[in-house]
Design an enzyme around this catalytic site. Sequence first.
Site, PDB file in Angstrom:
ATOM      1  N   ASP A   1       0.850  -1.178   0.000  1.00 12.67           N
ATOM      2  CA  ASP A   1       0.000   0.000   0.000  1.00 12.67           C
ATOM      3  C   ASP A   1       0.889   1.232   0.000  1.00 12.67           C
ATOM      4  O   ASP A   1       2.104   1.137   0.141  1.00 12.67           O
ATOM      5  CB  ASP A   1      -0.979  -0.027   1.186  1.00 12.67           C
ATOM      6  CG  ASP A   1      -0.264  -0.044   2.532  1.00 12.67           C
ATOM      7  OD1 ASP A   1      -0.918  -0.314   3.546  1.00 12.67           O
ATOM      8  OD2 ASP A   1       0.965   0.189   2.553  1.00 12.67           O
TER       9      ASP A   1
ATOM     10  N   GLY B   1       1.073   3.792   2.035  1.00  9.58           N
ATOM     11  CA  GLY B   1       1.485   4.366   3.318  1.00  9.58           C
ATOM     12  C   GLY B   1       0.557   5.470   3.784  1.00  9.58           C
ATOM     13  O   GLY B   1       0.490   5.764   4.985  1.00  9.58           O
ATOM     14  N   GLY B   2      -0.181   6.068   2.872  1.00  8.82           N
ATOM     15  CA  GLY B   2      -1.022   7.212   3.231  1.00  8.82           C
ATOM     16  C   GLY B   2      -2.125   6.862   4.210  1.00  8.82           C
ATOM     17  O   GLY B   2      -2.358   7.577   5.180  1.00  8.82           O
TER      18      GLY B   2
ATOM     19  N   GLN C   1     -11.944   7.012  -5.257  1.00 16.33           N
ATOM     20  CA  GLN C   1     -12.542   7.586  -4.066  1.00 16.33           C
ATOM     21  C   GLN C   1     -13.905   8.183  -4.427  1.00 16.33           C
ATOM     22  O   GLN C   1     -14.469   7.835  -5.454  1.00 16.33           O
ATOM     23  CB  GLN C   1     -11.598   8.632  -3.446  1.00 16.33           C
ATOM     24  CG  GLN C   1     -10.290   8.059  -2.877  1.00 16.33           C
ATOM     25  CD  GLN C   1     -10.497   7.225  -1.629  1.00 16.33           C
ATOM     26  OE1 GLN C   1     -11.564   7.205  -1.020  1.00 16.33           O
ATOM     27  NE2 GLN C   1      -9.449   6.507  -1.227  1.00 16.33           N
TER      28      GLN C   1
ATOM     29  N   ASP D   1      -7.801  -7.426   0.768  1.00 16.74           N
ATOM     30  CA  ASP D   1      -6.825  -7.572   1.852  1.00 16.74           C
ATOM     31  C   ASP D   1      -7.509  -7.179   3.153  1.00 16.74           C
ATOM     32  O   ASP D   1      -8.357  -6.257   3.153  1.00 16.74           O
ATOM     33  CB  ASP D   1      -5.602  -6.668   1.636  1.00 16.74           C
ATOM     34  CG  ASP D   1      -5.827  -5.272   2.210  1.00 16.74           C
ATOM     35  OD1 ASP D   1      -6.347  -4.415   1.454  1.00 16.74           O
ATOM     36  OD2 ASP D   1      -5.513  -5.041   3.410  1.00 16.74           O
TER      37      ASP D   1
HETATM   38  N1  LIG Z   1     -10.185   0.583   4.053  1.00 20.75           N
HETATM   39  C1  LIG Z   1      -9.091   1.090   3.396  1.00 20.75           C
HETATM   40  C2  LIG Z   1      -7.874   0.470   3.567  1.00 20.75           C
HETATM   41  C3  LIG Z   1      -6.756   0.964   2.931  1.00 20.75           C
HETATM   42  N2  LIG Z   1      -5.540   0.336   3.134  1.00 20.75           N
HETATM   43  C4  LIG Z   1      -6.835   2.099   2.092  1.00 20.75           C
HETATM   44  C5  LIG Z   1      -5.698   2.683   1.413  1.00 20.75           C
HETATM   45  O1  LIG Z   1      -4.534   2.205   1.525  1.00 20.75           O
HETATM   46  N3  LIG Z   1      -5.857   3.760   0.635  1.00 20.75           N
HETATM   47  N4  LIG Z   1      -7.045   4.356   0.481  1.00 20.75           N
HETATM   48  C6  LIG Z   1      -8.155   3.871   1.075  1.00 20.75           C
HETATM   49  O2  LIG Z   1      -9.237   4.453   0.886  1.00 20.75           O
HETATM   50  C7  LIG Z   1      -8.077   2.712   1.924  1.00 20.75           C
HETATM   51  C8  LIG Z   1      -9.209   2.210   2.574  1.00 20.75           C
END
Ligand SMILES: Nc1cc(N)c2c(=O)[nH][nH]c(=O)c2c1
Length: 373
Positions: free
Chosen positions: A92, A94-95, A190, A267
């Site tokens: 992922d 990291g944000g 999004q 995941d």
């Molecule tokens: N439930 C979620 C788990 C996540 N790891 C993420 C993500 O990494 N980015 N953006 C996301 O909207 C997001 C939602």
Amino acid sequence: MTGFPFDIHATDGAARTGVLKTPRGEIRTPAFMPVGTAGTVKALYMDQVRDTGADIILGNTYHLMLRPGAERVKRLGGLHKFSTWQGPILTDSGGFQVWSLSKLRKMTEDGVTFRSHIDGSEHKLSPERSIEIQADLLGADISMQLDECTAFGCSKAEAKASMDLSVRWGERSKTAFGAREAQNLFGIVQGSVFEDLRRESAERLIGTGYDGYAIGGLAVGEGFETMCEVLDFTTPHLPHERPRYLMGVGKPIDLVESVARGVDMFDCVLPTRSGRHGQAWSDYGPINIKRAEFIEDERPLNPAIDCPASRDYSRAYLNHLFRSGEYLSAMLLSWHNIAYFEDLTARMRAAIAAGTFDAFRRDFRAKWEEGRA
Ligand SMILES: Nc1cc(N)c2c(=O)[nH][nH]c(=O)c2c1
């Protein structure tokens, strides 16, 4: 961008089953990715993870950049060599974890500056730095664009501004990623719970062009019905021929209902996190193995699952391990839960291939509701 070959072998309604072919191995979809947060799927050896049927694991950029450090992982040969997982790895950006784990964060158009939850040191994540960490230093097979996970319950104006930022960060992520044959980059849709924003986000990401498309902003407190509604008006706008990845999801019922709506990849930390606390999952929901009812229950958790933790240990023994605070308790229940989630996705793949997914879905929901009664 073309992306790894994604062969869809069969569809049943909106559900699909196929294979995503990466240089490090094939990913059978629908796929569940065990979360390997800090380079480990907590409490499991990597050969156990592989033997559960998992084709791919997830690595968390936030955790690995803070400890041991992304440059250090690179010096030690990259995340595959470091962790000994030789199959595909998705990381992922990291944000998301900056928002959920760190304090004292400051966000600007350029990126996010934050302090480590470990030692308070200051770090910065921009789209460019996130791609450098994921693709160049960790060596992920699939990297995620840096995005902002829009908070559930925000206004439409806030959701629009957040989605716009994620689209811009995605464009910068793609520019930084460049043209790579052996690695892929996924964009993240999004738009919160607003149908027009989700459609706009999908269309703009497609215009940018990614190898796969994740659905973000769900599993953030919206609830099951709302998650399903958002999927109903989002997945149809995503390219049929590329993988769709629902981030952070979820419970078994969430996987079944999301596959029914065209999702290919998942995941979630649920199997391992809940396993460490005594929850064992099945089609009937979770049981808490610490309960008194299991003290002399000689049955295994689920003999139908080809996993020693599911087949070779009694509930009574597992109950004893948890009551005694034994390390083996978390190890066995995490192992069973990952094996169960992989078994569930394998059964869904078979049902879609056989054209019987509707019957599978009805049968699963009946068991799930029975377990809730
Ligand atoms: N439930 C979620 C788990 C996540 N790891 C993420 C993500 O990494 N980015 N953006 C996301 O909207 C997001 C939602």
